[in-house]
Write an enzyme that holds these catalytic residues in place. Structure first.
Site, short mmCIF file in Angstrom:
data_model
loop_
_atom_site.label_atom_id
_atom_site.label_comp_id
_atom_site.label_asym_id
_atom_site.label_seq_id
_atom_site.Cartn_x
_atom_site.Cartn_y
_atom_site.Cartn_z
N MET A 30 19.52 16.45 5.40
CA MET A 30 20.58 16.77 6.40
C MET A 30 21.25 18.01 5.96
O MET A 30 22.46 18.27 6.42
CB MET A 30 21.66 15.70 6.83
CG MET A 30 20.72 14.59 7.58
SD MET A 30 21.69 13.73 8.39
CE MET A 30 23.04 13.04 7.76
N GLY A 31 20.93 18.87 4.87
CA GLY A 31 21.65 20.13 4.35
C GLY A 31 22.66 19.52 3.50
O GLY A 31 22.85 18.54 3.11
N HIS A 34 22.88 19.17 -2.80
CA HIS A 34 23.52 19.11 -4.18
C HIS A 34 22.31 18.94 -4.87
O HIS A 34 21.27 18.69 -4.61
CB HIS A 34 24.34 18.02 -3.87
CG HIS A 34 24.09 16.80 -3.30
ND1 HIS A 34 23.31 15.92 -3.87
CD2 HIS A 34 24.47 16.13 -2.23
CE1 HIS A 34 22.84 14.83 -3.02
NE2 HIS A 34 23.73 14.94 -2.02
N HIS A 37 19.64 16.16 -3.97
CA HIS A 37 18.48 16.92 -3.11
C HIS A 37 17.53 17.84 -3.98
O HIS A 37 16.32 17.68 -3.63
CB HIS A 37 19.09 17.75 -1.68
CG HIS A 37 19.91 17.11 -0.85
ND1 HIS A 37 21.30 17.10 -1.07
CD2 HIS A 37 19.72 16.26 0.12
CE1 HIS A 37 21.81 16.49 0.03
NE2 HIS A 37 20.83 15.84 0.51
N GLY A 147 15.40 9.77 -1.75
CA GLY A 147 16.34 9.14 -2.66
C GLY A 147 16.42 7.71 -2.84
O GLY A 147 16.61 7.17 -1.61
N GLN A 153 17.46 2.96 3.65
CA GLN A 153 16.72 3.81 4.22
C GLN A 153 15.13 4.01 4.09
O GLN A 153 14.27 4.13 4.39
CB GLN A 153 17.38 5.31 4.16
CG GLN A 153 16.47 6.46 4.69
CD GLN A 153 17.36 7.68 4.54
OE1 GLN A 153 18.26 8.08 5.58
NE2 GLN A 153 17.40 8.53 3.69
N VAL A 176 20.53 10.64 -8.49
CA VAL A 176 21.49 11.68 -9.29
C VAL A 176 22.68 11.39 -9.29
O VAL A 176 23.36 11.17 -8.15
CB VAL A 176 21.11 13.29 -8.83
CG1 VAL A 176 21.75 14.24 -9.70
CG2 VAL A 176 19.51 13.33 -9.05
N SER A 185 26.65 12.98 -3.23
CA SER A 185 26.46 12.66 -1.68
C SER A 185 27.08 13.71 -1.23
O SER A 185 28.46 14.28 -1.67
CB SER A 185 27.19 11.50 -1.22
OG SER A 185 27.46 11.22 0.08
N SER A 186 26.67 14.31 -0.15
CA SER A 186 27.28 15.55 0.53
C SER A 186 28.72 14.92 1.22
O SER A 186 29.52 15.91 1.20
CB SER A 186 26.44 15.78 2.00
OG SER A 186 25.15 15.84 1.64
P1 AMP Z 1 20.62 13.35 3.10
O1 AMP Z 1 20.61 14.86 3.42
O2 AMP Z 1 22.03 12.58 2.77
O3 AMP Z 1 20.16 12.84 4.45
O4 AMP Z 1 19.84 13.15 2.09
C1 AMP Z 1 18.38 13.75 2.15
C2 AMP Z 1 17.61 12.96 0.90
O5 AMP Z 1 18.17 12.94 -0.33
C3 AMP Z 1 17.61 11.44 1.25
O6 AMP Z 1 16.09 11.01 0.77
C4 AMP Z 1 18.63 11.07 0.35
O7 AMP Z 1 18.02 9.45 -0.26
C5 AMP Z 1 18.50 11.91 -0.93
N1 AMP Z 1 19.52 11.98 -1.68
C6 AMP Z 1 20.91 12.12 -1.18
N2 AMP Z 1 21.62 12.02 -2.36
C7 AMP Z 1 20.81 11.72 -3.70
C8 AMP Z 1 21.30 11.49 -4.81
N3 AMP Z 1 22.27 11.62 -5.42
N4 AMP Z 1 20.12 11.39 -5.77
C9 AMP Z 1 19.01 11.21 -5.10
N5 AMP Z 1 18.56 11.72 -4.01
C10 AMP Z 1 19.56 11.66 -3.00
#
Ligand code: AMP
Length: 282
Positions: A30-31, A34, A37, A147, A153, A176, A185-186
Site C-alpha cells: 500500500m506504499g 520502509h 517492504h 511479510g 493476512q 524487519v 510499519s507505515s
Molecule cells: P502494506 O503496505 O502494509 O500492505 O504491506 C505490504 C507488504 O509488506 C505485506 O506483505 C506486509 O506484510 C509487508 N510488511 C510490512 N511491514 C513489514 C515488516 N516490518 N517486515 C516485513 N514485511 C513487512
C-alpha cells in the site's frame, strides 16, 4: 524500471517478461515503503528475473474511512525505493482502475479470518483477499512475497491460494524491525517519539512469551500472561488482543502442540499496531 497505471499495461509487461523466460515475482503493497517492504522487493529481485511491486491503498480493506484518508501516500519516494531495491515494474493503479464500479463479487475468507484482527476489523480480510485476488489476476506472477509481520493476512492469502487453485507460490518473509525491536510499519510514522519508545514493549512482550515457550511451557494461558505482564509495564499501550494461535489456521489454542504464533494488536493513542512471533515445538 517501468511504472504502469493500468491492468492491461501491467498484464502485457508481465507476459512479455515471461515470454523472455524470466520468473516473475510480485510484492503487493500500500506504499509508504520502509525497510520491511524493501526486504520483500530485494528478496524477489534476488530470486526472480522480473519483480513487480504494486502500490495501491485499497479502500475496501479499511473499516474506518478516516484511517483510509490518513494513510500516508508518498509515491515519489516509493518509486525511488522500488528502483533501489531492484524492482522492474511498479503497478500503481487509481481507485477507478481497480474499482470502476462497486463490486458485487467478493472473496470471503472463512475461519482463518474469524479471530484476532478479523474479530476487531470486520470486513478487513474480505477486502484484503479480494484485492489480492484482483491483483493476482492483473499481475500473473510465479511468486508473491508477503511479510510475516501480517501473519493472519499471510494465512488468509495462503488459504485462498490453496483452496482456489491459484497458480502463484506464496513466499513468507521475516519481519524487519527497528533497532529497539518495534516492527516496521507505515503507521509508525504517526507515533510521537514517546509513543515510539513505549511501543517497543510489544516486541518485548512477544519475546517474553517466546522465552516461556522455549523453556518448555505449553499452556497458552501461561505464555499469554508472561507477554501481558511485560506489555502492561507501559500503561499508554492498550492491548486489543494477545493470543497464541495455530500458525496455519489462526485458531487460538489452549495448548501448544504444533507450530504457533503469538500475536498482538495494541493501540497507542489513535494508532493501532500489530506484531507477532512464531514458535515450532521441537
Ligand atoms: P502494506 O503496505 O502494509 O500492505 O504491506 C505490504 C507488504 O509488506 C505485506 O506483505 C506486509 O506484510 C509487508 N510488511 C510490512 N511491514 C513489514 C515488516 N516490518 N517486515 C516485513 N514485511 C513487512
Amino acid at each position: 524500471m517501468r511504472v504502469m497505471a493500468t491492468i492491461a499495461g501491467v498484464r502485457e509487461a508481465v507476459r512479455a517478461a515471461r515470454c523472455e523466460g524470466r520468473r516473475v515475482g510480485f510484492v503487493p503493497t500500500m506504499g509508504a515503503l520502509h525497510a520491511g517492504h524493501v526486504s520483500l522487493i530485494a528478496r524477489s529481485a534476488a530470486e526472480c528475473g522480473a519483480t513487480v511491486v504494486s502500490i495501491f491503498v485499497n479502500p475496501s480493506q479499511f473499516n474506518q474511512a478516516e484511517d483510509f484518508e490518513r494513510y500516508p501516500r508518498t509515491l515519489e519516494r516509493d518509486l525511488e525505493a522500488c528502483r533501489a531495491a531492484g524492482a522492474s515494474i511498479v503497478f500503481a493503479p487509481s481507485n477507478e482502475e481497480m474499482y470502476p464500479r462497486p463490486l458485487s463479487t467478493w472473496i470471503e475468507p472463512g475461519a482463518v479470518a474469524e479471530h484476532l484482527c478479523g474479530r476487531f476489523r470486520p470486513g478487513h480480510f474480505r477486502g484484503v483477499a479480494t484485492v489480492v485476488a484482483k491483483l493476482f489476476h492483473a499481475v500473473e506472477a510465479d511468486r508473491a512475497y508477503f511479510g510475516e509481520k501480517d501473519a493472519q493476512q499471510l494465512a488468509v492469502i495462503q488459504t485462498m491460494v490453496a483452496e482456489l487453485n491459484m497458480a502463484v507460490e506464496i513466499v513468507p518473509v521475516a519481519t524487519v524491525r527497528e533497532a529497539g525491536g518495534l516492527a516496521m510499519s507505515s503507521r509508525n510514522e504517526r507515533l510521537g517519539a514517546e509513543e515510539r519508545r513505549a511501543a517497543t514493549v510489544l516486541y518485548a512482550g512477544l519475546r517474553a512469551a517466546l522465552a516461556r515457550l522455549e523453556a518448555g511451557e505449553r499452556e497458552a494461558r501461561v505464555v499469554r500472561e508472561a507477554a501481558l505482564e511485560t506489555v502492561g509495564r507501559e500503561p499508554s499501550v492498550r492491548v486489543e488482543y494477545l493470543e497464541v494461535a495455530d500458525a496455519g489456521t489462526m485458531q487460538p489454542v489452549e495448548r501448544v502442540s504444533g507450530p504457533v504464533r503469538v500475536l498482538v494488536a495494541a493501540w497507542l493513542g489513535g494508532v493501532r499496531l500489530i506484531d507477532n512471533v512464531g514458535f515450532v515445538p521441537g
